[in-house]
Design an enzyme around this catalytic site. Structure first.
Site, mmCIF file in Angstrom:
data_model
loop_
_atom_site.group_PDB
_atom_site.id
_atom_site.type_symbol
_atom_site.label_atom_id
_atom_site.label_comp_id
_atom_site.label_asym_id
_atom_site.label_seq_id
_atom_site.Cartn_x
_atom_site.Cartn_y
_atom_site.Cartn_z
ATOM 1 N N GLY A 321 -3.336 0.695 -1.578
ATOM 2 C CA GLY A 321 -2.751 -0.628 -1.365
ATOM 3 C C GLY A 321 -3.807 -1.715 -1.433
ATOM 4 N N TRP A 324 -4.752 -2.230 -5.033
ATOM 5 C CA TRP A 324 -3.695 -2.939 -5.769
ATOM 6 C C TRP A 324 -3.952 -4.438 -5.784
ATOM 7 C CZ3 TRP A 324 -0.199 -6.736 -4.273
ATOM 8 C CH2 TRP A 324 0.902 -6.942 -5.117
ATOM 9 N N HIS A 325 -4.564 -4.920 -4.700
ATOM 10 C CA HIS A 325 -4.772 -6.365 -4.585
ATOM 11 C C HIS A 325 -5.804 -6.893 -5.557
ATOM 12 C CE1 HIS A 325 -2.472 -5.961 -0.878
ATOM 13 N NE2 HIS A 325 -2.273 -7.253 -0.966
ATOM 14 N N GLY A 326 -6.707 -6.056 -5.966
ATOM 15 C CA GLY A 326 -7.703 -6.559 -6.895
ATOM 16 C C GLY A 326 -8.753 -5.532 -7.219
#
Lengths: 478, 356
Positions: A321, A324-326
Site C-alpha cells: 500500500g 502504491w503511493h509512489g
C-alpha cells in the site's frame, strides 16, 4: 484540467447538460467523450494506455464470464493481473526499478549508469488499474457479471470525476448505476453542492495556502537550521495539507457524482479523530484501504489462518500500500510503519480491530483514555507523514531529529512562533473534525440548515482568500 | 386530497436551506466588502490591466516583469517594486507622457534595469533609484518567475516535465559541441524552457487554463477585497510595521561594502550615458519611503551618493524619499490612493523636467 480551475467548471456545465437532457445512451457516450477529453487535457498520449487497459480488460472479463472451466478463468485472471500490474510496474515504477538496479549493480562493483530519462508517469494510472482489477477479480469470484457494453465499461474506467485522484470505485458500485438513468434528486443536488464547495474550500483555502509553509520545512538545505518549533509546525502543516488536498479532491469528485445523480463511496471520514490505527484506516482513503483489504489482505489469508499469518498479511498489505503511493522507498517506509503500528495494535488488543472509537465514551475516565488514544494516534501518523513527504531518508530522519531529539539538546525555542500563524488554517480543519466527533458521540445533527450555513462560510472564504500564488518578492523586495 | 407532485428541482422544504445558504453567503460578502475590508490594509498587488510579461535581459540575471507595450512606449518607467507600486501608468498616460510602460524587478539592480531599457526605443526613461537597487541581487530566480508569471509551474507534473526537458536540452547541446556547464545554469535552462512553454502554452490546454484562471482572478480582485495569505509575515495579518520589522530591512543592507554600491553606480552611469547619447531623456526618481526605513537606507547609502551620481550622469534627480502626507502599506510601498496622488504630482514634475 483540474477541479479548481474555471476551465473545468465550464466543461462540467456542458457535460451536465448533455448528461441530463440527452437520451441515456447518448448521454453516456457524451460522458465518455468528456472523460477522455478531460484525461487528454493532461496529456493526449495517456489515452493510448487507458484505452489499451480498457479494451484488454473488457475482453478478458467477457471471456471469463463465458468460460465454465475454472482453469480457463484462472488463466484469464492471471492475464489481467499481469497486464494491469505490468503496466503499473513499467510506467509508474520503471525509473525506480532501473535506478535501484543501477545502485545494486554498483554495490557489486559494476560501474553502470542506468537511468530512464524523460519518463512521465501517466496521471491516474494507479487509480484506474485498481479499478479494472476489481472488475476482473469480481467476475472471477462470481460476484459480478461482465458488462455487455464496451461504452459503459470504458466510462466506468475513465469516468472523469474519479479518474485522476479517486475515490477508487468498484465495478459493482458504479456499473449498475449506468444501467438506467437515475433521477437527479433534489437532496442529491444539495449534497452535491455541499461536497463540491467544501472540497474546493479544503483544497484552495487550506491545502494550497499551507503548501509553501510545508515546502520551506521539507527542504534538505533547511533541515539543519530548523528549530523544534518549526519542525513540528512543518509536520503538522503537512498532515493538514495532505488531508485537505486529498479529502478536498475526493469531496469534489463525490459532489460531482451526486450532481449527476450517481453515488460514489465516501473516501475520507475525518481521520484525525481516530483512536487507533485500525480506526484510522477506516477513515483515511477508505476506498484504497477497503480495496487492499478485499483484494490483498483477505486473499493473503486475512485473520482466518492464525495470528502469525494475519500479522504477516497485514504487514505485506501495508508495505505494498505504501509502494502504491509512489516509486520511492520513503513511501514503502511509510507503509511499513503503518503496518508495524497495526501489528502492534492488534497484538495489544488481542486481535480485535478496536472499533469503539465511534461510540461516545461512557465516563470521564473513558473520555480521557479515548482522547489520549487520539493524541497518540495523531502523533504516530504525524511521524509517518514525515516519511511520506520527505524526499529521502536523511531528510526524514533529520526532521524527526529536530522534532524529538533537538528539544532535549538545545532546548525549546519560541522565537519562530510567527510561523504559527497558519495554525488558523489548521484550526479550521480541527473544527471540522470536532464537529464530526460531536456528531458521532453526541448526535449533533448535520442537517440541511447547518450544511447551508457552513457552505455559505466556505463560499465566502473561497471568494475572499487568494490562492497561494503570490510570490514572496511582492513583499520582500524594496 | 393529495397535493399535485412538485415539478422542479426542489420542494418547498428543500428550497429553504438552499435559499438561506445563498442569501447568507451574499450577506456575509456584503459585510466583508462594506465593513471589514475598508478596515484592512490596502493591497499591494494591483489587478493587472495591462499585458504582463517576463523580460529576460541576459543569462544569470533575474528576469524583470513588464507592463505595457515596451516596443511602443514613449516613456518607460524602470525600477524596483516601489516604482511598480507607486506609479500609476494611467495617470502618466493621461498627463501626456504616454504611451507608458514599466519594467520592474524586486530589488532590481539599477544597471541591469538600464540594460533592459536599452533594448527598446523610448523617448524618455524614468529611473527609480533606491539603496537596494545598488546591492547585488540574491534571489532564487527560478522560484520568482515560476510562481508569478507562469501558472504552468503550479501543475503537478511541472517538475518532472521540466526535468525531462532539461535533460534532453543538455544532451542536445552537448551533441552540438557546446560546453554544457554554461547552459546548465538553472536560469538559462528555465528561461529557454519557459520561452518554449510560453509559445506552446498559447495554443495548448494549459494555455487556455492559465488565461481563463487569470481572467477569473482579475475579475474577482477588481470587485472584491481579497486576502493574500502567502507572505503571512508581512501580509494583512500584520502589515509590515517599520517600528517592529525594520531589522529585516537593515540586515539586507548591512554588510554590503561601499565599494559594491559604487561599482554598481559606475555601471549604471555608463548605461545612462549610452542612453543619453542615443537622444533618450532620463530622469531619476527616488520613490517615497517611510521615515524609519529612510533612516536605515541613509545610514548605509548616503543620500549624497544619489545626488552626485545624477550630477555625474547629467540627469535630473527628483528626490521624493522624504515626501510627507503619503501612506505606505508596509513602510516601502504606497497604498493605492497615495500612489495615485503621488503619480499626479510626479507627472507634473516629469513634464517640467523633460521640457528642460
Amino acid at each position: 484540467m483540474s477541479f479548481d480551475t474555471p476551465t473545468f467548471w465550464i466543461f462540467f456545465c456542458v457535460v451536465w447538460i448533455a448528461w441530463r437532457y440527452l437520451p441515456f445512451g447518448a448521454a453516456k457516450a457524451s460522458a465518455l467523450f468528456a472523460s477522455l477529453l478531460f484525461y487528454a487535457w493532461w496529456n493526449p498520449w495517456f489515452l493510448s494506455l487507458i484505452g489499451l487497459s480498457a479494451v484488454v480488460d473488457f475482453q478478458i472479463g467477457k471471456r471469463m464470464g463465458e468460460a465454465d472451466d475454472p482453469s480457463t478463468r484462472q488463466r484469464l485472471l492471471v492475464a489481467t493481473l499481469l497486464m494491469n500490474l505490468g503496466l503499473l510496474a513499467i510506467f509508474k515504477y520503471g525509473p525506480f526499478a532501473v535506478a535501484n538496479a543501477s545502485g545494486l549493480a554498483e554495490l557489486f562493483g559494476f560501474e553502470v549508469d542506468w537511468e530512464l530519462a524523460n519518463w512521465v508517469i501517466p496521471v491516474g494510472i494507479s487509480f484506474y488499474t485498481f479499478q479494472t482489477l476489481s472488475y476482473s477479480i469480481d467476475i472471477y469470484r462470481g460476484r459480478l457479471r461482465p458488462v455487455k457494453s464496451f461504452r459503459d465499461f470504458f466510462l466506468f474506467v475513465s469516468f472523469f470525476p474519479q479518474l485522476v485522484a479517486g475515490p477508487i470505485v468498484r465495478a459493482g458500485e458504479l456499473l449498475p448505476q449506468f444501467e438506467s438513468r437515475r433521477r437527479i434528486l433534489p437532496v442529491a443536488v444539495q449534497a452535491g453542492f455541499y461536497y463540491v464547495i467544501s472540497g474546493l474550500f479544503l483544497k484552495i483555502v487550506i491545502a494550497d495556502n499551507l503548501a509553501s509553509h510545508v515546502e520551506r520545512v521539507f527542504k534538505m538545505s533547511a533541515i539543519e537550521t530548523l528549530s523544534p518549533t518549526e519542525a513540528w509546525l512543518g509536520a503538522i502543516y503537512f498532515s493538514i495539507q495532505i488531508f485537505a488536498d486529498f479529502a478536498g479532491y475526493s469531496g469534489i469528485a463525490i459532489g460531482l457524482a451526486y450532481l449527476m445523480g450517481l453515488r460514489f463511496p465516501k473516501n475520507f471520514d475525518y481521520p484525525y479523530i481516530s483512536a487507533g490505527l485500525s480506526e484510522f484506516w477506516t477513515r483515511w482513503h477508505i476506498s484504497l484501504s477497503s480495496w487492499l483489504r478485499d483484494y490483498l489482505y483477505i486473499p493473503l489469508g486475512g485473520n482466518r489462518h492464525g495470528a502469525a499469518r494475519m500479522l504477516l498479511a497485514l504487514m505485506l498489505t501495508m508495505l505494498l500500500g505504501g509502494l502504491w503511493h509512489g516509486p520511492a522507498w520513503t513511501f514503502v517506509a511509510w507503509g511499513g510503519l503503518h503496518g508495524l503500528g497495526l501489528v502492534i495494535e492488534r497484538a495489544l488488543r488481542g486481535g480485535s480491530s478496536g472499533q469503539k472509537g465511534r461510540q461516545a465514551p461512557k465516563s470521564v475516565g473513558e473520555l480521557g483514555g479515548r482522547l489520549g488514544q487520539m493524541a497518540l494516534t495523531y502523533v504516530f501518523v504525524l511521524v509517518t507523514w514525515v516519511f511520506f513527504r520527505a524526499e529521502s531518508f536523511p531528510m526524514a530522519t533529520g526532521l524527526l531529529e529536530r522534532m524529538f531529539i533537538e528539544p532535549f539538546r538545545g532546548g525549546w525555542h519560541f522565537e519562530h512562533l510567527q510561523e504559527a500563524r497558519p495554525l488558523v488554517l489548521v484550526g479550521a480543519v480541527a473544527l471540522l473534525h470536532l464537529a464530526q466527533l460531536s456528531h458521532e458521540w453526541w448526535g449533533l445533527r448535520k442537517g440541511a440548515w447547518l450544511r447551508a450555513t457552513v457552505a455559505a462560510a466556505f463560499l465566502l472564504l473561497l471568494t475572499v482568500v487568494e490562492r497561494n500564488a503570490t510570490p514572496d518578492f511582492i513583499y520582500f523586495q524594496f | 386530497m393529495a397535493s399535485a407532485p412538485h415539478r422542479g428541482w426542489f420542494s418547498r422544504q428543500q428550497q429553504g436551506p438552499v435559499l438561506y445558504g445563498a442569501g447568507l453567503f451574499l450577506l456575509l460578502l456584503a459585510i466583508w466588502q462594506g465593513v471589514v475590508a475598508p478596515r484592512l490594509p490596502s493591497r499591494a498587488q494591483r489587478v493587472g490591466t495591462r499585458i504582463r510579461d517576463a523580460l529576460w535581459v541576459e543569462a544569470g540575471i533575474e528576469p524583470f516583469t513588464t507592463e505595457g507595450d515596451l516596443a511602443q512606449a514613449r516613456t518607460i518607467f524602470a525600477g524596483d517594486s516601489r516604482v511598480w507600486s507607486d506609479s500609476c501608468l494611467e495617470v502618466f498616460d493621461e498627463a501626456g507622457l504616454g504611451p507608458t510602460a514599466l519594467i520592474w524587478g524586486g530589488g532590481a539592480k539599477v544597471h541591469d534595469l538600464l540594460a533592459a531599457v536599452s533594448k527598446f526605443e523610448p523617448q524618455r526613461v524614468v529611473l527609480g533609484l533606491s539603496s537596494l537597487g545598488l546591492k547585488d541581487s540574491e534571489k532564487d530566480v527560478g522560484q520568482v518567475i515560476s510562481r508569478v508569471e507562469f501558472p504552468d509551474w503550479r501543475e503537478v507534473d511541472f517538475e518532472s516535465r521540466f526535468a525531462s526537458w532539461r535533460a534532453k536540452r543538455v544532451g542536445d547541446l552537448q551533441a552540438a559541441g557546446h560546453e554544457p556547464k554554461e547552459y546548465e545554469h538553472p536560469l538559462n535552462m528555465l528561461k529557454s524552457y519557459l520561452d518554449d512553454a510560453r509559445l506552446v502554452n498559447s495554443f495548448t490546454p494549459r494555455g487556455i487554463d492559465a488565461r481563463l484562471a487569470r481572467w477569473a482572478d482579475d475579475a474577482r480582485q477588481r470587485r472584491i477585497y481579497t486576502l493574500q495569505t502567502d507572505s503571512w509575515r508581512f501580509a494583512w495579518f500584520e502589515p509590515l510595521n517599520p517600528r517592529k520589522h525594520d531589522g529585516i530591512y537593515r540586515n539586507r543592507l548591512k554588510g554590503v561594502p561601499q565599494s559594491e554600491f559604487e561599482a554598481n553606480l559606475q555601471m549604471a552611469l555608463k548605461r545612462i550615458r549610452a542612453l543619453l547619447d542615443r537622444g533618450v531623456e532620463v530622469v531619476c526618481v527616488r520613490m517615497p519611503v517611510d521615515a524609519q526605513l529612510l533612516k536605515i537606507e541613509n545610514r548605509f547609502v548616503s543620500p549624497e551618493l544619489f545626488t552626485s551620481f545624477c550630477e555625474a550622469a547629467g540627469v535630473i534627480y527628483l528626490d521624493h524619499s522624504a515626501d510627507e502626507g503619503l501612506e505606505t502599506r508596509d513602510g516601502s510601498h504606497l497604498t493605492l490612493p497615495s500612489a495615485n496622488r503621488f503619480s499626479r504630482e510626479l507627472a507634473v514634475e516629469l513634464h517640467d523636467a523633460f521640457r528642460k
